[in-house]
Write an enzyme that holds these catalytic residues in place. Structure first.
Site, short mmCIF file in Angstrom:
data_model
loop_
_atom_site.label_atom_id
_atom_site.label_comp_id
_atom_site.label_asym_id
_atom_site.label_seq_id
_atom_site.Cartn_x
_atom_site.Cartn_y
_atom_site.Cartn_z
N LYS A 66 -25.33 -6.60 -34.84
CA LYS A 66 -25.83 -7.97 -34.86
C LYS A 66 -26.77 -8.16 -36.03
CE LYS A 66 -28.05 -11.21 -31.59
NZ LYS A 66 -28.64 -11.31 -30.23
N SER A 141 -26.57 -14.94 -27.35
CA SER A 141 -26.58 -15.12 -28.78
C SER A 141 -25.82 -14.03 -29.56
CB SER A 141 -28.03 -15.12 -29.28
OG SER A 141 -28.64 -13.87 -29.04
N SER A 165 -28.41 -12.24 -23.76
CA SER A 165 -27.58 -12.33 -24.97
C SER A 165 -26.62 -11.18 -25.24
CB SER A 165 -28.46 -12.51 -26.20
OG SER A 165 -28.83 -13.85 -26.30
#
Ligand code: GLN
Length: 477
Positions: A66, A141, A165
């Protein structure tokens, strides 16, 4: 898919160690797939395979990371235009740990800006598409990480979970996501959202891959004073049944039918109940449990997380990192022009909310009260774990929704997190596994356990996973 990319990460690692497959070929196979990404899952892809390193436990299975993690010399933008072009001078501990274990960096994945969001639509670099249906969101997310793994563009990925997330995008994309106990993974080099909640976690095709990746992520780090060593290493799962396991279903979290925008939608409930029956057949007992304060978790979270974010994001001022928009007058004008141009609307909303909640005169009423609720939620879990091994819920109240469906209504968007925010508030670990499909879209099943119960949690999830037999192959082609 090629034969190489069909292998799970754990299978690939075993074959690499046995020298049955070649690390450079494996990296290249994934690199080509990531390069051809049509889901907008990647914000950066490595341009060549690194020199293979001999004799590592992971043998060279590449990992997608990420964009919230700092990676030396590689764009690390946290999904924000304010960090456009930022290349950190160092690498986050978690990423350094897995690289040292033999998982080289394949690419950086798209995300909601500063991890604020549940649909990946808050990214400064455009939304990510769900590989099961490209008109739908992948969740957020860590949406880029989830979509990349689900679509077979990466063998596995690392994300972060502050209020759900890792677990929620894993659920919406039909893969496995683990949020470890707070402190299990170092936060050093993770671009901060809400420091008392943020944790790194693996997103993987199956539970075994999740355990394997997590086992190389965790560990005390002298550079993060909130990190701790797990009392025992994360074990690879072996459980075949759930004999003697007591599962608690918190009635407060599964009420409602989704009709008025709250509660669990029918297809998700069906899959949840089918999984509970399966758990009973595997030897578990299933009973209702109480988490009386859990319905207030969302309100507490949406005060605590923005409060911490408003402080953490003060460092983005045009001086130190990324974007600078010069003002024609003084320093303060430069700060405000930079922040105005660099932050997206959701980030601005949270900074406003958090600053307000922390302002003198309101601090006790908002932030102080939210902290008290947080303590109550931890106590609720402690009481529940006196009677139950794990608390189980659907991961998300809904399956993947259409792009744009909730962007105009932040409160509707926040409801996504109803079942996932209580656990980070209590600092406890949780895992989401795919429990089946509803109208062709994946549904997630969540198990949460006491702090440091990772290995037991993973074992239980594994036994269920074998019995469910979910097949995500169709979207990996
Ligand atoms: N969806 C939640 C939020 O918007 C959780 C995000 C997260 O876990 N990073 O804050």
């Amino acid at each position: 898919m090629s034969e190489l990319t069909e292998l799970t990460a754990a299978e690939a690692a075993a074959k690499l160690r046995a020298r049955e497959i070649d690390a450079t070929e494996l990296f290249e196979a994934y690199r080509a797939r990531a390069e051809a990404d049509e889901l907008n899952a990647f914000t950066w892809v490595a341009d060549a395979a690194p020199e293979p390193v001999a004799d590592t436990p992971l043998g060279g299975v590449p990992v997608a990371v990420k964009d919230l993690f700092c990676t030396e010399g590689v764009p690390s933008q946290a999904g924000s235009r304010i960090l456009e072009g930022y290349r950190p001078p160092y690498t986050a501990t978690v990423v350094a740990n897995v690289t040292a274990a033999g998982a080289p960096l394949l690419g950086k994945t798209n995300q909601d800006e500063f991890a604020m969001g549940s649909s990946n639509e808050n990214s400064g670099f455009g939304p990510v598409l769900n590989p099961w249906d490209r008109t739908r969101v992948p969740g957020g997310s860590s949406g880029g990480s989830a979509a990349a793994v689900a679509a077979g563009l990466a063998p596995w990925a690392i994300g972060t979970d502050t209020g759900g997330s890792v677990r929620q995008p894993a659920a919406l994309c039909g893969i496995v996501g683990i949020k470890p106990t707070y402190g299990a993974c170092s936060r050093w080099g993770m671009i901060a959202f809400a420091s008392s909640l943020d944790q790194a976690g693996p997103l993987t095709r199956n539970v075994t891959d999740g355990a394997l990746l997590l086992s190389h992520m965790v560990g005390h780090d002298p550079r993060d004073s909130t990190s701790v060593s797990l009392p025992e290493p994360v074990r690879l799962p072996t459980a075949q049944d759930l004999a003697g396991i007591r599962l608690g279903v918190p009635e407060e979290l599964i009420a409602g039918d989704g009709e008025d925008g709250t509660g669990i939608e029918p297809g998700v409930r069906q899959s949840f109940e089918a999984t509970l029956s399966l758990a009973e057949r595997l030897g578990a007992t299933v009973d209702t449990c109480r988490l009386p304060h859990a319905p207030h978790a969302l309100s507490a979270y949406y005060l605590i997380a923005p409060a911490e974010a408003s402080a953490n994001l003060a460092r983005f001022d045009g001086v130190r990192y990324g974007l600078r928009v010069d003002g024609d007058a003084d320093l303060e004008t430069m700060y405000s022009h930079t922040r105005k141009a660099g932050f997206g609307p959701e980030v601005k909303r949270r900074i406003m909310l958090g600053t307000y909640a922390l302002s003198s005169g309101y601090y006790d009423a908002y932030y102080g009260t939210a902290l008290k609720v947080r303590t109550k939620i931890s106590e609720d879990f402690r009481t529940a774990f006196g009677q139950f091994d794990f608390v189980v819920t659907p991961t998300s109240p809904w399956t993947a929704f259409e792009l744009g469906a909730k962007t105009d209504d932040p409160l509707a968007m926040y409801l996504n997190d109803f079942c996932t925010v209580p656990m980070p508030l209590a600092g406890i670990p949780a895992i989401s596994i795919p429990s089946g499909l509803s109208d062709g879209l994946p549904v997630g099943f969540q198990l949460a356990g006491p702090a440091f119960s990772e290995s037991r949690l993973i074992d239980a999830a594994y036994a269920l996973e074998q019995a469910i037999g979910f097949d995500g192959d169709e979207v990996r082609r």
